[in-house]
Enzyme design. Structure first.
Site, PDB file in Angstrom:
ATOM      1  N   SER A  69       0.959   4.305  -5.055  1.00 39.92           N
ATOM      2  CA  SER A  69       1.244   5.630  -4.510  1.00 39.92           C
ATOM      3  C   SER A  69       2.495   5.653  -3.649  1.00 39.92           C
ATOM      4  O   SER A  69       2.499   6.166  -2.548  1.00 39.92           O
ATOM      5  CB  SER A  69       0.033   6.135  -3.704  1.00 39.92           C
ATOM      6  N   HIS A  85       0.832  -1.207   0.000  1.00 41.27           N
ATOM      7  CA  HIS A  85       0.000   0.000   0.000  1.00 41.27           C
ATOM      8  C   HIS A  85       0.864   1.254   0.000  1.00 41.27           C
ATOM      9  O   HIS A  85       2.040   1.219   0.336  1.00 41.27           O
ATOM     10  CB  HIS A  85      -0.944   0.007   1.205  1.00 41.27           C
TER      11      HIS A  85
END
Length: 133
Positions: A132, A65
């Site tokens: 990201s 993540h």
């Protein structure tokens, strides 16, 4: 509005008020994990612990993540990747992994801790994808 509809609406409103956003999110995350066939685990990596999800079979795919997120970000997508052995860690400082204000959470430090995590759970060959970063 009839009396029965008012009572049902009041009960529903009371239920929603009693559920915090965190508990609603937890219920959603648990359901998404079940659908994806993921189980939650912890790995001790020296002086920190990493919480992670694992499931599926086949070649290993590690899903990382982005900063400000956590492992459950990937659970809806993991439901469609059961042909891979998915490993989805919480980076240290995020989600259910260790947090220590004395540690640095920059990209290089996180990469070093991920390397220790891979060694701790015995991963040697795998694909990796991130969001990201």
């Amino acid at each position: 509005m009839n009396k029965k509809a008012v009572i049902v609406s009041c009960i529903a409103a009371a239920f929603l008020v009693s559920c915090s956003g965190a508990s609603i999110y937890s219920m959603y995350a648990e359901r998404a994990r079940e659908k994806a066939g993921l189980s939650e685990k912890k790995a001790a990596c020296g002086n920190f612990a990493i919480s992670y999800l694992e499931g599926g079979s086949g070649e290993t795919l590690v899903l990382v993540h982005g900063f400000g997120a956590e492992k459950n970000y990937w659970t809806p997508m993991a439901a469609y990747m059961k042909e891979y052995h998915c490993v989805i860690p919480d980076l240290t400082g995020f989600g259910a992994s260790s947090k220590d204000d004395a540690l640095s959470y920059d990209v290089e430090s996180q990469a070093d801790r991920l390397h220790a995590f891979f060694a701790a759970i015995g991963l040697k060959t795998f694909y990796i994808a991130g969001n990201s970063m």
